[in-house]
Design a protein around this motif. Structure first.
Motif, PDB file in Angstrom:
ATOM      1  N   GLY A   1      56.811   3.289  49.072  1.00  0.00           N
ATOM      2  CA  GLY A   1      56.481   4.707  49.021  1.00  0.00           C
ATOM      3  C   GLY A   1      55.656   5.132  50.222  1.00  0.00           C
ATOM      4  O   GLY A   1      55.232   4.320  51.040  1.00  0.00           O
ATOM      5  N   PHE A   2      55.416   6.424  50.328  1.00  0.00           N
ATOM      6  CA  PHE A   2      54.710   6.965  51.493  1.00  0.00           C
ATOM      7  C   PHE A   2      53.299   6.398  51.598  1.00  0.00           C
ATOM      8  O   PHE A   2      52.516   6.500  50.648  1.00  0.00           O
ATOM      9  CB  PHE A   2      54.584   8.486  51.402  1.00  0.00           C
ATOM     10  N   PRO A   3      52.918   5.816  52.739  1.00  0.00           N
ATOM     11  CA  PRO A   3      51.513   5.455  52.936  1.00  0.00           C
ATOM     12  C   PRO A   3      50.632   6.711  52.865  1.00  0.00           C
ATOM     13  O   PRO A   3      51.012   7.771  53.367  1.00  0.00           O
ATOM     14  CB  PRO A   3      51.494   4.845  54.344  1.00  0.00           C
ATOM     15  N   ALA A   4      49.494   6.587  52.231  1.00  0.00           N
ATOM     16  CA  ALA A   4      48.573   7.718  52.105  1.00  0.00           C
ATOM     17  C   ALA A   4      47.964   8.060  53.457  1.00  0.00           C
ATOM     18  O   ALA A   4      47.922   7.215  54.365  1.00  0.00           O
ATOM     19  CB  ALA A   4      47.464   7.373  51.113  1.00  0.00           C
ATOM     20  N   PRO A   5      47.497   9.293  53.641  1.00  0.00           N
ATOM     21  CA  PRO A   5      46.791   9.620  54.877  1.00  0.00           C
ATOM     22  C   PRO A   5      45.646   8.635  55.118  1.00  0.00           C
ATOM     23  O   PRO A   5      44.858   8.356  54.209  1.00  0.00           O
ATOM     24  CB  PRO A   5      46.267  11.034  54.616  1.00  0.00           C
ATOM     25  N   GLY A   6      45.587   8.074  56.299  1.00  0.00           N
ATOM     26  CA  GLY A   6      44.572   7.085  56.636  1.00  0.00           C
ATOM     27  C   GLY A   6      44.967   5.654  56.322  1.00  0.00           C
ATOM     28  O   GLY A   6      44.287   4.717  56.742  1.00  0.00           O
ATOM     29  N   GLU A   7      46.061   5.449  55.587  1.00  0.00           N
ATOM     30  CA  GLU A   7      46.479   4.091  55.208  1.00  0.00           C
ATOM     31  C   GLU A   7      47.313   3.452  56.321  1.00  0.00           C
ATOM     32  O   GLU A   7      48.228   4.072  56.873  1.00  0.00           O
ATOM     33  CB  GLU A   7      47.298   4.129  53.924  1.00  0.00           C
ATOM     34  N   VAL A   8      47.005   2.206  56.624  1.00  0.00           N
ATOM     35  CA  VAL A   8      47.779   1.418  57.591  1.00  0.00           C
ATOM     36  C   VAL A   8      48.140   0.098  56.929  1.00  0.00           C
ATOM     37  O   VAL A   8      47.266  -0.641  56.471  1.00  0.00           O
ATOM     38  CB  VAL A   8      46.972   1.172  58.882  1.00  0.00           C
TER      39      VAL A   8
END
Length: 281
Positions: free
Chosen positions: A75-82
């Protein structure tokens, strides 16, 4: 972003070469760059991608597949997630130049993925570049280490649709905002590239060099302002511009300094400016 077609959906919606010694001056004409086609592209279950290398990649290195961060199976990585070095069992259908199916490649790791500042994923395959070439006759597409230039003719090569989209680089968006995500210095296409769902993750190939300069990721579908499926451009002063029907990509030259020995992603390498997980410098 250009929505995946299967699985997670958006709301509303190398055989590499080491540096060679300088060659003697020759009267021979320069080697002709092969016209961009679908060789080395892959189809994911919901997106497009390509087998890629950096200039220093070696034949025995595990091959990499480039796609979008919003195409990863988790699923989409959250904002700030790497995401770095996460196990994966993703499979990819490898294509020849005409879009014919050659076989299945498999990943064992998500080497890198994020939707922060860029929208990119890199998978590590179980096969080496030498394996892919000897079995399928396919050499990896090379990532250009230089920033792309405005006005260059490009080809967006979609493995999912087995289709080529040809246009030019119209310019660059200082910031591209879509819903919760913001991307930096995005490539804006001229209007001829009418990319659609499923083209997410397609390599953007410079027609003059044959190298990958970006990865296709989004477009403004309905004229909405900074919403899911309708990214907007934000300039240095904060002014917002909406370009209905215009599509975008994320530059890939910043990947090159981040790939170290053995084709491993090393975010601590000198010159590596890809977003890093918190706590990593």
């Amino acid at each position: 972003m250009i929505k995946p077609l299967v699985g997670t959906c958006f709301a509303a919606l190398l055989l590499g070469a080491t540096a060679a010694p300088a060659a003697a001056v020759s009267d021979e004409p320069p080697a002709r760059i092969r016209a961009a086609d679908l060789a080395g592209t892959v189809a994911l279950s919901n997106c497009s991608g390509s087998v890629v290398r950096v200039p220093g990649s070696q034949p025995g290195d595990r091959a990499l597949v480039l796609s979008n961060g919003h195409c990863v199976e988790s699923g989409f990585p959250a904002p700030g997630e790497v995401v770095v070095d996460r196990p994966s069992t993703r499979s990819f259908t490898l294509l020849d130049g005409a879009g014919g199916r050659l076989g299945t490649l498999r990943a064992d790791r998500i080497a890198y993925a994020t939707m922060t500042d860029t929208d990119m994923s890199l998978y590590r395959l179980t096969s080496t570049y030498a394996d892919v070439e000897s079995r399928y006759g396919i050499t990896a597409l090379e990532l250009d280490g230089q920033r792309p230039a405005q006005g260059r003719a490009i080809t967006v090569a979609s493995g999912y649709w087995k289709k080529l989209y040809k246009c030019g680089i119209d310019g660059f968006a200082y910031r591209l905002k879509e819903g919760d995500w913001t991307w930096k210095d995005s490539v804006r296409y001229t209007s001829a590239c009418r990319t659609v769902g499923g083209t997410s993750g397609s390599p953007v190939i410079d027609d003059q060099t044959g190298k990958v300069v970006a990865v296709n990721n989004t477009g403004n579908e309905d004229g909405g302002r900074c919403t899911d499926g309708n990214p907007c451009e934000v300039d240095e002063s904060g002014r917002v511009t909406v370009r209905r029907g215009i599509n975008y990509a994320q530059q890939t030259y910043k990947v090159v300094p981040c790939v170290g020995a053995g084709n491993k992603i090393d975010l601590s390498r000198a010159g590596c400016e890809l977003p890093k997980p918190s706590g990593v410098r």
